[in-house]
Structures are given as structure tokens and as C-alpha cells.
Enzyme design. Structure first.
Site, PDB file in Angstrom:
ATOM      1  N   TYR A 174       0.825  -1.204   0.000  1.00 35.69           N
ATOM      2  CA  TYR A 174       0.000   0.000   0.000  1.00 35.69           C
ATOM      3  C   TYR A 174       0.864   1.261   0.000  1.00 35.69           C
ATOM      4  O   TYR A 174       0.649   2.177  -0.802  1.00 35.69           O
ATOM      5  CB  TYR A 174      -0.923   0.018   1.215  1.00 35.69           C
ATOM      6  CG  TYR A 174      -1.656   1.329   1.378  1.00 35.69           C
ATOM      7  CD1 TYR A 174      -2.715   1.657   0.539  1.00 35.69           C
ATOM      8  CD2 TYR A 174      -1.255   2.256   2.337  1.00 35.69           C
ATOM      9  CE1 TYR A 174      -3.367   2.868   0.666  1.00 35.69           C
ATOM     10  CE2 TYR A 174      -1.904   3.470   2.476  1.00 35.69           C
ATOM     11  CZ  TYR A 174      -2.966   3.775   1.638  1.00 35.69           C
ATOM     12  OH  TYR A 174      -3.595   4.991   1.754  1.00 35.69           O
ATOM     13  N   PRO A 203       1.270  15.399   2.489  1.00 34.16           N
ATOM     14  CA  PRO A 203       0.103  14.695   3.033  1.00 34.16           C
ATOM     15  C   PRO A 203       0.125  13.224   2.647  1.00 34.16           C
ATOM     16  O   PRO A 203       0.322  12.876   1.483  1.00 34.16           O
ATOM     17  CB  PRO A 203      -1.078  15.417   2.382  1.00 34.16           C
ATOM     18  CG  PRO A 203      -0.521  15.976   1.100  1.00 34.16           C
ATOM     19  CD  PRO A 203       0.899  16.327   1.400  1.00 34.16           C
ATOM     20  N   SER A 220      -3.341  14.912   6.080  1.00 29.59           N
ATOM     21  CA  SER A 220      -4.244  14.410   5.047  1.00 29.59           C
ATOM     22  C   SER A 220      -5.696  14.380   5.519  1.00 29.59           C
ATOM     23  O   SER A 220      -5.978  14.108   6.695  1.00 29.59           O
ATOM     24  CB  SER A 220      -3.821  12.993   4.651  1.00 29.59           C
ATOM     25  OG  SER A 220      -4.777  12.394   3.792  1.00 29.59           O
ATOM     26  N   GLN A 253      -4.549  19.058   3.991  1.00 35.28           N
ATOM     27  CA  GLN A 253      -4.795  18.605   2.612  1.00 35.28           C
ATOM     28  C   GLN A 253      -6.253  18.218   2.480  1.00 35.28           C
ATOM     29  O   GLN A 253      -6.804  17.490   3.304  1.00 35.28           O
ATOM     30  CB  GLN A 253      -3.900  17.415   2.280  1.00 35.28           C
ATOM     31  CG  GLN A 253      -4.144  16.823   0.898  1.00 35.28           C
ATOM     32  CD  GLN A 253      -5.179  15.699   0.909  1.00 35.28           C
ATOM     33  OE1 GLN A 253      -5.396  15.065   1.934  1.00 35.28           O
ATOM     34  NE2 GLN A 253      -5.814  15.469  -0.224  1.00 35.28           N
ATOM     35  N   TYR A 299      -9.468  16.721   0.192  1.00 35.09           N
ATOM     36  CA  TYR A 299     -10.170  16.081  -0.916  1.00 35.09           C
ATOM     37  C   TYR A 299     -11.608  16.594  -0.869  1.00 35.09           C
ATOM     38  O   TYR A 299     -12.262  16.531   0.169  1.00 35.09           O
ATOM     39  CB  TYR A 299     -10.180  14.555  -0.784  1.00 35.09           C
ATOM     40  CG  TYR A 299      -8.896  13.860  -1.163  1.00 35.09           C
ATOM     41  CD1 TYR A 299      -8.430  13.889  -2.483  1.00 35.09           C
ATOM     42  CD2 TYR A 299      -8.159  13.163  -0.219  1.00 35.09           C
ATOM     43  CE1 TYR A 299      -7.259  13.245  -2.837  1.00 35.09           C
ATOM     44  CE2 TYR A 299      -6.983  12.509  -0.564  1.00 35.09           C
ATOM     45  CZ  TYR A 299      -6.547  12.558  -1.878  1.00 35.09           C
ATOM     46  OH  TYR A 299      -5.375  11.922  -2.236  1.00 35.09           O
ATOM     47  N   ARG A 322      -3.306   0.895  -8.805  1.00 33.22           N
ATOM     48  CA  ARG A 322      -2.073   0.491  -8.136  1.00 33.22           C
ATOM     49  C   ARG A 322      -2.005  -1.041  -8.100  1.00 33.22           C
ATOM     50  O   ARG A 322      -2.490  -1.694  -7.159  1.00 33.22           O
ATOM     51  CB  ARG A 322      -2.003   1.120  -6.746  1.00 33.22           C
ATOM     52  CG  ARG A 322      -1.966   2.650  -6.808  1.00 33.22           C
ATOM     53  CD  ARG A 322      -1.487   3.264  -5.516  1.00 33.22           C
ATOM     54  NE  ARG A 322      -2.481   3.230  -4.461  1.00 33.22           N
ATOM     55  CZ  ARG A 322      -3.350   4.206  -4.203  1.00 33.22           C
ATOM     56  NH1 ARG A 322      -3.356   5.298  -4.971  1.00 33.22           N
ATOM     57  NH2 ARG A 322      -4.193   4.105  -3.207  1.00 33.22           N
ATOM     58  N   SER A 338       3.406  18.167  -8.623  1.00 31.68           N
ATOM     59  CA  SER A 338       3.384  16.811  -8.083  1.00 31.68           C
ATOM     60  C   SER A 338       2.707  15.875  -9.062  1.00 31.68           C
ATOM     61  O   SER A 338       1.716  16.247  -9.697  1.00 31.68           O
ATOM     62  CB  SER A 338       2.631  16.787  -6.747  1.00 31.68           C
ATOM     63  OG  SER A 338       2.440  15.468  -6.284  1.00 31.68           O
ATOM     64  N   HIS A 358       1.771  12.945  -7.736  1.00 30.01           N
ATOM     65  CA  HIS A 358       1.216  12.061  -6.706  1.00 30.01           C
ATOM     66  C   HIS A 358       2.170  10.917  -6.386  1.00 30.01           C
ATOM     67  O   HIS A 358       1.753   9.810  -6.050  1.00 30.01           O
ATOM     68  CB  HIS A 358      -0.142  11.508  -7.165  1.00 30.01           C
ATOM     69  CG  HIS A 358      -1.169  11.420  -6.068  1.00 30.01           C
ATOM     70  ND1 HIS A 358      -2.145  12.360  -5.905  1.00 30.01           N
ATOM     71  CD2 HIS A 358      -1.368  10.500  -5.088  1.00 30.01           C
ATOM     72  CE1 HIS A 358      -2.908  12.024  -4.872  1.00 30.01           C
ATOM     73  NE2 HIS A 358      -2.461  10.903  -4.352  1.00 30.01           N
ATOM     74  N   GLY A 397       7.780  14.934  -4.769  1.00 29.67           N
ATOM     75  CA  GLY A 397       7.941  13.670  -5.483  1.00 29.67           C
ATOM     76  C   GLY A 397       9.389  13.318  -5.708  1.00 29.67           C
ATOM     77  O   GLY A 397      10.100  14.016  -6.436  1.00 29.67           O
ATOM     78  N   GLY A 398       9.855  12.246  -5.053  1.00 34.78           N
ATOM     79  CA  GLY A 398      11.173  11.717  -5.335  1.00 34.78           C
ATOM     80  C   GLY A 398      12.299  12.258  -4.491  1.00 34.78           C
ATOM     81  O   GLY A 398      13.450  11.841  -4.660  1.00 34.78           O
ATOM     82  N   ARG A 436      14.939  12.442  -1.863  1.00 36.65           N
ATOM     83  CA  ARG A 436      15.577  11.493  -0.960  1.00 36.65           C
ATOM     84  C   ARG A 436      16.907  11.998  -0.405  1.00 36.65           C
ATOM     85  O   ARG A 436      17.464  11.391   0.493  1.00 36.65           O
ATOM     86  CB  ARG A 436      15.826  10.154  -1.686  1.00 36.65           C
ATOM     87  CG  ARG A 436      14.574   9.398  -2.112  1.00 36.65           C
ATOM     88  CD  ARG A 436      13.757   8.943  -0.927  1.00 36.65           C
ATOM     89  NE  ARG A 436      12.604   8.137  -1.325  1.00 36.65           N
ATOM     90  CZ  ARG A 436      11.422   8.627  -1.660  1.00 36.65           C
ATOM     91  NH1 ARG A 436      11.229   9.946  -1.650  1.00 36.65           N
ATOM     92  NH2 ARG A 436      10.413   7.837  -1.994  1.00 36.65           N
TER      93      ARG A 436
END
Length: 362
Positions: free
Chosen positions: A28, A81, A110, A131, A133, A168, A254, A256, A288-289, A291
Site C-alpha cells: 500500500y 500529506p 491528510s 490537505q 479532498y 495500483r 506533483s 502524486h 515527489g522523489g 531522498r
């Protein structure tokens, strides 16, 4: 719960997370849209870029501090989030918020958090964003906004790139289901989504999109709240002007994390295009990404005002709880300072596109 001694980077936290967490939960949290091409692209784009340092620069008074919406922040790093922190630690978002406060990091909570937004605010030691929705009924969306305002949240982050969930496959193959006792508690008592009775064919166009947000939704939301509204999930420069016209106060570039539409470009690839179109009219953030501290330096050089960090937070929470998240964020802050010092940039204002090595075309 203690952090293993060999944990010195975000990749170490991911390694320990993979060894400790059950397969379904891993699927997940690490799940990507379809074949994971976009998620890999996010990393590849940063890894391909090379840095071009300057030597013998005056680094006295060096600082990574910045500000957003008139509020000072010690580092241009926010927590992105993410849903259901209690999947990996019993204290969930409470522990994450405490770690954020200890490190001067802003946190985005979130809609689908596993701890109520009020409970998170009660233990937070620093600024929180919420965040959002949109819900099937506008009054339920507005109820969430009012709760966030009352709890002291500083901004709203409207996610605009997920009118439906991505496919996914990793998560589907693992058969992931939320464990008992973990739920999107902020949505308790709100009207469930109405769904068109199934007919032959895909359900996507048979009712799943009836509540999807539009530019009218953004205009309505901006008119209904005193909080700045950021749009998360903008990838196309052509969406910048409509965002500004609708009243958005910021944009988060982003994809996501590669969890929705696969084969999108990397965030780092479109970031300079979005930033150029915005031309300083509103803050641009990148998610995003990330590290490494060098990734943050590169994102700032490409036009971001700040970055958001997602999955590494859950990795650290699973491995070390609140202390793990604080340690992980401190690693990232230190790496950014090292990257700035070694590239000869004493302040964020010194970071521009010249930090990125542009090889000659032969």
C-alpha cells in the site's frame, strides 16, 4: 522502538522499513500506478542532474531559512500529506506532528489521516497545513475547511490530480485492506459517495467522476476561506494561469508520487516549466522523489520555493516512531546544508539554475 545504528540516510530507513513491515502494508505505502514508470522517473530525473559548484565563496552567515505566506521557516522542507500513519505506528500522525515540531518542519495533514485533524493540532509544535479532498456534498467539504480553520491550520492544500484513484497493481496483487481500528476518521459522519448501480463496462464513467473538482470548485473554495489555498498536482504549465485566476495562493508540482496516472513526466522535468510560467506570481513547491539534500538543492535551482517529503516519513515512523521521523528530517536538513556549503551557496537566494551543470553539446 529505537533507530538502528547503521541508519544514516533516507535509503537506510527504507531498507529497515522493508524488512520490518508486513507485505500488504508495504504494497500500500510503496504502491505505484500501473508499472511504476512515473515513480522511477522522479528518482531518475534527480539522479541524472549534476551539480556545478563555485569555489572560495563567502559562506559566513549561511542559512537555509526561508518564508512562505509571511511566516518564517528554518528549512524549505515540508511533510507531504499521506493517509493512515497508524498503519506503521500506533501514535500515527500525532508522532509525525511531534517530530515535525521538534525539527522546525511544517506538516501537511491528510483528509484521510488516521488521527483526527484536531488531535494532530493539539500535539503539534509547529505550523500545520490541511490537505483537502473535495467531498460529494459541498457542505461536507466546507465542514472540513471550518474544522481546519478552527484548529489553527495555516493553509489548505487541495489535491487536484486524483479525481479517481490510480490503478495500483502492486496493492491490488497484495490484496491490501485497512486493518480493524484504522479508518479515515476525519470523514466520520459525512455523507458517503453515491454510486451509480453497476452496468456492463468500467465504473469510472458511470458515476465515479460526478463529484470531481473543477476550476469552479477552486474559485468557490478560495472565496469560502481566509486561508491560502494551494493546488497540489499541477504538472502542466498551461494550468498555472487558470490557477492564479481562480484564486490559488500556491502551486505544488506533483505527480502524486507516481501513484495515480503512470508514465507522467518526472516532477523535476516539468518543475522549471511551471516555475517559468508562474514567474514569481505565487510560490511553487515540488513534491515527489526527494531522498537527498542534493535533490532539494536541485529542486530549488529548478524554481521551487520549497519541497515536500512523503514516503520517507512513513519509513522513519515505522522504524523509529517519533524519534525516527525527527532523525530522518534532521538528516535531510543536514544534507541540504552540506550541499549548499559544498556548492558555494550560503543562502537560498544564491541558488539558481547555474547550480545545475549544463554539459556542452558536442
Amino acid at each position: 522502538m529505537s533507530v538502528p545504528a547503521d541508519t544514516v540516510s533516507l535509503y537506510d530507513y527504507e531498507r529497515h522499513f522493508t524488512a520490518r513491515v508486513d507485505a500488504a502494508t508495504r504494497a500500500y505505502i510503496a504502491g505505484t500506478g500501473a508499472d511504476g514508470i512515473t515513480r522511477q522517473a522522479n528518482r531518475d530525473a534527480y539522479d541524472r542532474m549534476r551539480l556545478m559548484p563555485r569555489a572560495l565563496r563567502d559562506l559566513s552567515g549561511a542559512s537555509a531559512a526561508t518564508s512562505l505566506f509571511g511566516q518564517a521557516m528554518p528549512y524549505p522542507i515540508l511533510i507531504a500529506p499521506m493517509a493512515f500513519h497508524r498503519l506503521v505506528h500506533r501514535d500515527g500522525e500525532r508522532a509525525t506532528a511531534q517530530a515535525a515540531g521538534l525539527t522546525g518542519t511544517w506538516m501537511t495533514v491528510s483528509t484521510q489521516s488516521s488521527v483526527t485533524l484536531e488531535e494532530v493540532a493539539a500535539v503539534a509544535g509547529g505550523p500545520l497545513w490541511f490537505q483537502l479532498y473535495t467531498q460529494p456534498r459541498p457542505e461536507d467539504t466546507l465542514a472540513l475547511v471550518r474544522r481546519a480553520e478552527a484548529a489553527g491550520y495555516r493553509a489548505l492544500v487541495l489535491t487536484v490530480d486524483a479525481p479517481v484513484s490510480g490503478l495500483r497493481n502492486i496493492e491490488q496483487r497484495a490484496g491490501f485492506r485497512l486493518p480493524d481500528g484504522i479508518a479515515p476518521v476525519n470523514l466520520a459522519g459525512l455523507a458517503p459517495d453515491s454510486f451509480t448501480p453497476p452496468r456492463p463496462g468500467s465504473p469510472v464513467f458511470q458515476g465515479m467522476l460526478h463529484a470531481a473538482a473543477t476550476w469552479d470548485t477552486v474559485r468557490w473554495l478560495c472565496a469560502e476561506t481566509r486561508l491560502p489555498v494551494l493546488l497540489k498536482g499541477i504538472m502542466n504549465p498551461d494550468d498555472v494561469d487558470p490557477a492564479i485566476e481562480a484564486g490559488a495562493a500556491g502551486i505544488i508540482v506533483s505527480n502524486h508520487g507516481g501513484r495515480t496516472l503512470d508514465t507522467l513526466p518526472a516532477v523535476a522535468e516539468v518543475l522549471p516549466l511551471v516555475a517559468a510560467r508562474a514567474a514569481g506570481r505565487l510560490p511553487i513547491l515540488a513534491d515527489g522523489g526527494i531522498r537527498r539534500g542534493t535533490d532539494i538543492l536541485k529542486a530549488l535551482a529548478l524554481g521551487a520555493d520549497a519541497v515536500l517529503v512523503g514516503q520517507p516519513v512513513l519509513h522513519a515512523l515505522a522504524v523509529g516512531g517519533m524519534a525516527g521521523v525527527a532523525h530522518m528530517l534532521t538528516i535531510l536538513q543536514t544534507e541540504l546544508e552540506v550541499a549548499m556549503a559544498l556548492s558555494g551557496r550560503a543562502r537560498l537566494a544564491d541558488i539558481d539554475r547555474s547550480v545545475i551543470f549544463d554539459p556542452p553539446r558536442i
